[in-house]
Design an enzyme around this catalytic site. Structure first.
Site: not given
Length: 209
Positions: A46, A68, A76
């Site tokens: 990522y 988000e 995350w």
């Protein structure tokens, strides 16, 4: 991804401590990375291929905004590992399709173990798709209108990176005024970081070297 989530209170699965994220780390491949980006293979991919790279397009930005929002209260890493399931569940985050969801879709999503099953977040995702359809300029143009000028110098550590800015606060206010939910100033800044509206890779990171 909120850096605040990485900083919060010691270690848990997939959540590095502050010491892990504030400096560059040399990976097994010899490349220097922002510390959080070297903490797990998922984060490395990522970090190297998505975070901080400019992203445009209404559906693409709707996806990032939605993910988000779903991150709130979670790491995350959890969201990254569920992203394929989220895309399947939310019709690849096509705004027009999600905006047409009804109660049967809410029930379907609440029963989907592959995603985060939170009614408020699911209903916000659907409501946000409807709000996005009502934007005359489109979601991408609205969000990018809040992008600040590029930094004159890169941060040396994530201790120098804010959790929100005047621009992210203005973005959150504008979105709320237009009917969006689960997009406060901190979430807005995380969205800006994730989609390249701001580039908070540390000085020396191989992504920007």
């Amino acid at each position: 991804m909120r850096l605040g989530a990485l900083r919060g209170g010691g270690r848990s699965a997939g959540r590095p401590s502050l010491d892990d994220v504030t400096n560059l780390v040399i990976g097994a491949d010899g490349a220097p990375r922002c510390g959080w980006g070297a903490s797990t293979p998922d984060y490395t991919v990522y970090h190297d291929t998505e975070w901080g790279r400019p992203l445009h397009g209404d559906d693409a930005l709707y996806e990032r905004m939605t993910l988000e929002a779903f991150q709130s209260g979670l790491s995350w890493l959890t969201i990254l590992r569920k992203r394929a399931a989220f895309r399947l569940a939310f019709d690849d985050f096509r705004i027009a399709d999600v905006a047409d969801y009804g109660e049967a879709d809410v029930a379907r999503l609440l029963g989907d173990a592959g995603i985060v099953r939170n009614r408020a977040k699911i209903e916000a995702a659907i409501g946000n798709a409807r709000a996005a359809l009502d934007l005359p300029e489109g979601l991408s143009a609205l969000l990018w209108s809040f992008a600040p000028p590029p930094r004159s110098t890169r941060p040396g550590s994530f201790a120098e990176v804010p959790s929100s800015t005047p621009q992210s606060t203005a973005m959150a206010k504008a979105l709320k005024k237009r009917g969006f939910r689960f997009v406060g100033p901190t979430t807005a800044y995380a969205l800006m970081q994730a989609t390249g509206m701001v580039d908070d890779h540390l000085a020396g990171c191989h992504v920007v070297a």
